[in-house]
Enzyme design. Structure first.
Site, PDB file in Angstrom:
ATOM      1  N   GLY A  36       0.817  -1.204   0.000  1.00 45.71           N
ATOM      2  CA  GLY A  36       0.000   0.000   0.000  1.00 45.71           C
ATOM      3  C   GLY A  36       0.844   1.243   0.000  1.00 45.71           C
ATOM      4  O   GLY A  36       0.545   2.217  -0.708  1.00 45.71           O
ATOM      5  N   ALA A  37       1.912   1.229   0.806  1.00 47.09           N
ATOM      6  CA  ALA A  37       2.783   2.396   0.910  1.00 47.09           C
ATOM      7  C   ALA A  37       4.025   1.999   1.690  1.00 47.09           C
ATOM      8  O   ALA A  37       4.104   0.909   2.258  1.00 47.09           O
ATOM      9  CB  ALA A  37       2.063   3.550   1.607  1.00 47.09           C
ATOM     10  N   MET A  38       5.008   2.905   1.722  1.00 45.85           N
ATOM     11  CA  MET A  38       6.255   2.670   2.456  1.00 45.85           C
ATOM     12  C   MET A  38       6.711   3.965   3.096  1.00 45.85           C
ATOM     13  O   MET A  38       6.768   5.011   2.452  1.00 45.85           O
ATOM     14  CB  MET A  38       7.334   2.127   1.514  1.00 45.85           C
ATOM     15  CG  MET A  38       8.696   1.965   2.161  1.00 45.85           C
ATOM     16  SD  MET A  38       8.661   0.774   3.540  1.00 45.85           S
ATOM     17  CE  MET A  38      10.120   1.307   4.452  1.00 45.85           C
ATOM     18  N   GLU A  39       7.118   3.868   4.380  1.00 39.81           N
ATOM     19  CA  GLU A  39       7.350   5.037   5.220  1.00 39.81           C
ATOM     20  C   GLU A  39       8.748   5.621   5.087  1.00 39.81           C
ATOM     21  O   GLU A  39       9.336   6.069   6.092  1.00 39.81           O
ATOM     22  CB  GLU A  39       7.098   4.656   6.684  1.00 39.81           C
ATOM     23  CG  GLU A  39       8.075   3.639   7.279  1.00 39.81           C
ATOM     24  CD  GLU A  39       7.632   2.192   7.187  1.00 39.81           C
ATOM     25  OE1 GLU A  39       8.140   1.362   7.966  1.00 39.81           O
ATOM     26  OE2 GLU A  39       6.797   1.874   6.325  1.00 39.81           O
ATOM     27  N   ASN A  40       9.313   5.717   3.894  1.00 44.78           N
ATOM     28  CA  ASN A  40      10.611   6.362   3.750  1.00 44.78           C
ATOM     29  C   ASN A  40      10.567   7.738   4.414  1.00 44.78           C
ATOM     30  O   ASN A  40       9.629   8.511   4.215  1.00 44.78           O
ATOM     31  CB  ASN A  40      10.949   6.536   2.271  1.00 44.78           C
ATOM     32  CG  ASN A  40      10.719   5.267   1.474  1.00 44.78           C
ATOM     33  OD1 ASN A  40      11.218   4.213   1.822  1.00 44.78           O
ATOM     34  ND2 ASN A  40       9.935   5.377   0.411  1.00 44.78           N
ATOM     35  N   HIS A  50      -1.264   6.226   8.367  1.00 43.77           N
ATOM     36  CA  HIS A  50      -0.380   5.139   8.802  1.00 43.77           C
ATOM     37  C   HIS A  50       1.073   5.502   8.510  1.00 43.77           C
ATOM     38  O   HIS A  50       1.951   5.402   9.384  1.00 43.77           O
ATOM     39  CB  HIS A  50      -0.780   3.860   8.064  1.00 43.77           C
ATOM     40  CG  HIS A  50       0.066   2.660   8.354  1.00 43.77           C
ATOM     41  ND1 HIS A  50      -0.389   1.573   9.065  1.00 43.77           N
ATOM     42  CD2 HIS A  50       1.338   2.345   8.004  1.00 43.77           C
ATOM     43  CE1 HIS A  50       0.560   0.662   9.156  1.00 43.77           C
ATOM     44  NE2 HIS A  50       1.623   1.101   8.509  1.00 43.77           N
ATOM     45  N   GLU A  51       1.333   5.936   7.290  1.00 40.03           N
ATOM     46  CA  GLU A  51       2.718   6.277   6.923  1.00 40.03           C
ATOM     47  C   GLU A  51       3.201   7.515   7.671  1.00 40.03           C
ATOM     48  O   GLU A  51       4.376   7.602   8.047  1.00 40.03           O
ATOM     49  CB  GLU A  51       2.830   6.472   5.415  1.00 40.03           C
ATOM     50  CG  GLU A  51       2.364   5.290   4.586  1.00 40.03           C
ATOM     51  CD  GLU A  51       2.938   3.955   5.029  1.00 40.03           C
ATOM     52  OE1 GLU A  51       4.127   3.894   5.388  1.00 40.03           O
ATOM     53  OE2 GLU A  51       2.193   2.958   5.018  1.00 40.03           O
ATOM     54  N   GLU A 100       4.764  -1.677  12.890  1.00 39.49           N
ATOM     55  CA  GLU A 100       3.569  -1.690  12.040  1.00 39.49           C
ATOM     56  C   GLU A 100       2.277  -1.607  12.850  1.00 39.49           C
ATOM     57  O   GLU A 100       1.319  -0.941  12.440  1.00 39.49           O
ATOM     58  CB  GLU A 100       3.568  -2.942  11.164  1.00 39.49           C
ATOM     59  CG  GLU A 100       4.707  -2.997  10.163  1.00 39.49           C
ATOM     60  CD  GLU A 100       4.721  -1.814   9.198  1.00 39.49           C
ATOM     61  OE1 GLU A 100       3.707  -1.099   9.095  1.00 39.49           O
ATOM     62  OE2 GLU A 100       5.760  -1.594   8.563  1.00 39.49           O
TER      63      GLU A 100
END
Length: 845
Positions: free
Chosen positions: A265-269, A299-300, A322
């Site tokens: 869904g996404a990535m928290e870079n 969330h991110e 998470e």
């Protein structure tokens, strides 16, 4: 894959020897379509004379220089690691290599837009894939600063964790020299590059800083990007988290980038979050998807504090990373945005995911044993995200929400830019709440399995309660009985609606908890354990309440209470305590009046599973046909243009099974039949076509015609899925071969193909793939990247067969293949789903 593994012991040994100060990374993205030049200079301290290694997945290593001395790449590098011997107290290492672009969504993914031929790149580094881009000590507790210099076409956008600088332009080429980042773990560094369209804005942090904001998308999708709305949710999230965490946003800017062919869904870079393009809505989507996007955005954003600012030491605390973001994004969505029923969505989606995962043979404690990277990869699961988030909701109720947020704020302040373990957070929560969490942690986080709670109620002749107890049980394999903070709700019929008239919140423990406070009250129409969904447990209703709930499910006024009842009936069906055919009747009889989009979506998804896999095989065809007929009738009766109408049409297309169904779908596509307020846009057109393919009314010719009209990334994925849906043995074997015999297809075409492969009303067409499937497993695991191997292995398991023969074939493979554990886990989980289906079928028969 095995040669790329890293064990926890190796990571601990390396951490004991090495402390990293900085990385300077120079990437040249102008060297061709397959590789890019990567030059990494690392400064680090070490125990003098020690030996260790640095991670570098490369095609070619050109040079390795350690403290001024050239090392022979042929001797020290195997393409995965570079051996470093005779280290000094202070070290400088420079590695020059060619690294490979991927089409798997790992490392640096390269995508060519079929619409305009433009090239787009983005990185995805979690868990162990920054090493695909630069030489790195790839483990979360070796934090450092990262300074990127990037050479790329002059017309591109280039984005990383630091604010994008003005490039130095030479002809057609630009060079971007980014400032060093704060101290970060390597897995949250990032590089996104290409001719992305960008919309910019700013917000003011609570400490007075002006934070630049950017939203990026491909040029060919930018017309669909609702940037103003995304900025609004971002601002709401910033304000909420900065207040509740009592800690200002920890980075200098915040970019959100919607990138092609993204696996998750996404990535928290840090400061450069990547999202799936599914969240750029080129066609109508359900309200459930709109809400999910908001939860994902938040969330991110929560990860900027929990994960990026403060990071776990090792991946055994991945769950906390998470789970916290899952819990925090849900409470923020409910309290800071218009999606005020987010906890009902959490109950419907996350809780059902968690309960399902927690009843598999592969279930594990929330704090999982993570021996190596392969363990991490398979633990991005319903325990890590959904059960963990549920347990944190329970913990917040256990200690009190104010004490919970106060403890979290103290945790951020004390551990900023460092690495922690679970005990660090629990210690702060014990301080702010005054509760000892040692026993709570042991029972909730170090044991597996889900409890079941039932009410035991006795009444007198006048209907007054003379005894009320909550009974708690556990699965025999995981017998832990836990403490729960929960609420009990009493509901009565009021003007046609079931409304709560009494609520009691209490702690329960042990196998039986007497509830004296309810003695003497009149027993209501519906008694609901775990009202407000504070606890993590399956619930059952007493017989009287169950009868009322089934008759009046749609009349329950509160969406969260309604979702709890929906979930309880589904759990009972999956556990073979209730009939699958009765569940079909319950959904069809109540779904028309459901108002929560996610509850509709999940209930219809579970309806499809029930019709295809859970009803007795002798009734399967009849049930699928009846469900299709009912969904079309529901669509015709739904409010014009409503979310429910839209979902009924989508699921009707997915469950179409007769020539009459196919003819209706064809008429919707060509306009000879219509529903008021329903627009047949591009994506819905593909779904209708797939339904026609499923019924045999369309095939390759119609798919090619649709692709000619929509030759986009989305269109290519939809065409791949439709082709694999063609309901013949030959089609299923062709889809199987396209994934097993070649590794050239990009990740989302792989995923789309597996979805079509499993889309069938007649599972017998999959029988011919069973033997070659098990014959190919070991080769797939050893020759494909994890993202592709897991997609293919999970997506080609012929679960719809749900037969004793498939069980036998699965067990035979497991008996013959004691290794590797991560691959075995995938097969074990698939097998467990089939065995459950057989139990539910037997109950339905």
């Amino acid at each position: 894959m095995p040669g790329e593994n890293l064990t926890r012991v190796e990571a601990q040994q390396r951490k004991a020897l090495v402390d990293v100060a900085s990385y300077a990374i120079d990437l040249d993205l102008t060297t061709g379509d397959e590789v890019f030049r990567s030059t990494t200079t690392v400064t680090f301290t070490a125990e003098p004379g020690a030996s260790t290694f640095i991670d570098a997945l490369t095609r070619t290593v050109h040079s390795v220089t350690l403290n001024g001395a050239a090392l022979d790449p042929a001797v020290v590098s195997d393409g995965v690691r570079i051996q470093l011997d005779g280290l000094a107290a202070e070290n400088t290492l420079t590695v020059v290599a060619d690294a490979e672009y991927t089409n798997t969504g790992e490392g640096l993914h390269r995508f060519v837009d079929p619409v305009d031929g433009e090239v787009y790149l983005y990185s995805q580094f979690e868990v162990p894939d920054s090493r695909r881009v630069f030489a790195v000590f790839e483990q979360p507790d070796l934090k450092a600063t990262f300074q990127f210099t990037v050479t790329a076409p002059a017309g591109w956008q280039v984005v990383s964790n630091s604010t994008t600088p003005e490039p130095v332009i030479t002809g057609d080429t630009g060079t971007w020299r980014f400032a060093p980042t704060p101290v970060l773990s390597s897995y949250v560094t990032a590089l996104i590059a290409g001719p992305y369209a960008v919309v910019t804005d700013t917000l003011t942090s609570r400490d007075g800083r002006v934070i630049p904001l950017g939203i990026f998308s491909r040029k060919s999708l930018s017309q669909y990007l609702d940037a103003d709305y995304i900025f609004e949710k971002t601002r709401q999230g910033f304000a909420y988290f900065e207040e509740k965490f009592n800690y200002p946003y920890p980075f200098d800017k915040y970019d959100q980038l919607f990138v092609p062919e993204f696996n998750a869904g996404a990535m928290e870079n840090a400061g450069a979050v990547t999202f799936t393009e599914t969240y750029v809505f080129r066609s109508k989507v359900t309200d459930a998807i709109k809400e999910r996007r908001v939860v994902t955005i938040l969330h991110e954003l929560a990860h900027m504090w929990f994960g990026d600012l403060v990071t776990m030491k090792w991946w055994n605390d991945l769950w906390l990373n998470e789970s916290f973001a899952e819990w925090a994004s849900t409470i923020a969505t409910a309290e800071a945005t218009e999606w005020t029923e987010a906890w009902a969505t959490f109950q419907a989606m996350e809780k059902s995911w968690a309960y399902r995962q927690d009843q598999l043979p592969s279930t594990h404690p929330v704090v999982a044993t993570i021996n190596d990277l392969e363990d991490v990869q398979v633990n991005f699961d319903g325990i890590t995200y959904a059960k963990g988030g549920s347990v944190l909701k329970q913990l917040a109720a256990w200690v009190g929400i104010d004490a919970f947020f106060a403890g979290v704020g103290a945790y951020f302040a004390k551990n900023a830019y460092g690495n922690t373990e679970l005990a660090d957070l629990l210690g702060e929560l014990e301080t702010t709440s005054g509760r000892d969490l040692g026993e709570w942690s042991k029972l909730w986080l170090e044991t597996a399995g889900v409890n079941t709670l039932r009410p035991e109620i006795e009444t007198d002749a006048e209907g007054r309660i003379t005894s009320f107890a909550v009974l708690q049980s556990a699965a025999s394999d995981y017998p832990t009985i836990r403490p729960h903070r929960l609420a009990i709700g009493f509901y009565e019929l009021d003007g046609g609606a079931l409304r709560r008239v009494h609520r009691l919140e209490l702690d329960i423990a042990g196998e039986r908890t007497e509830v004296a406070e309810l003695v003497g009250l009149r027993k209501p129409a519906l008694v609901l354990l775990n009202d407000d969904d504070l606890a993590y447990a399956k619930i059952r209703l007493d017989d009287d309440s169950l009868a009322v709930a089934i008759e009046h499910l749609a009349d329950i006024a509160d969406p969260l209470a309604r979702a709890i009842v929906w979930g309880a009936v589904w759990d009972a069906t999956r556990d073979a305590e209730a009939s699958a055919s009765d569940y079909v009747a319950l959904v069809l009889g109540n779904i028309a009046r459901e108002t929560e989009s996610t509850t509709i979506r999940l209930s219809l998804t579970q309806l499809a599973t029930t019709a295809r896999m859970y009803v007795a095989p002798a009734r399967r065809d009849e049930t699928i046909r009846e469900v299709g007929d009912a969904l079309w009738a529901l669509a015709q009766g739904a409010e014009s243009g409503s979310d429910a109408q839209f979902q009924f049409v989508k699921f009707f297309a997915g469950l179409a099974s007769t020539p009459e169904h196919g003819a209706i779908l064809a008429a919707l596509r060509d306009g000879s039949t219509s529903l008021p307020g329903l627009e047949i846009d591009t994506d819905l057109d593909w779904e209708l076509l797939e339904g026609m393919v499923l019924t045999g009314l369309a095939g390759e010719t119609e798919i090619e015609a649709a692709l000619a009209k929509d030759n986009t990334a989305n269109g290519q994925q939809a065409a791949a899925r439709a082709r694999a849906t063609i309901p013949t043995v030959e089609s299923k074997l062709a889809a199987f071969a396209s994934l097993v015999d070649s590794d050239k297809l990009p990740n989302l075409i792989v995923r789309a193909t597996t979805m079509g492969f499993l889309h069938t009303n007649d599972p017998s067409v999959l029988q011919a793939t069973v033997e070659p499937y098990f014959a190919s497993l070991t080769t797939l695991w050893t020759t494909r990247s994890y993202a592709i191997a897991s997609s293919v292995i999970g997506g080609l398991y012929a679960a719809p067969l749900a037969s004793p023969e498939l069980v036998a074939a699965s067990r035979a493979w497991l008996d013959a293949n004691p290794e590797p554990p991560a691959l075995r886990r995938m097969v074990i989980e698939s097998l467990a789903g089939v065995e459950r289906a057989l139990r539910v079928q037997a109950r339905d028969a």
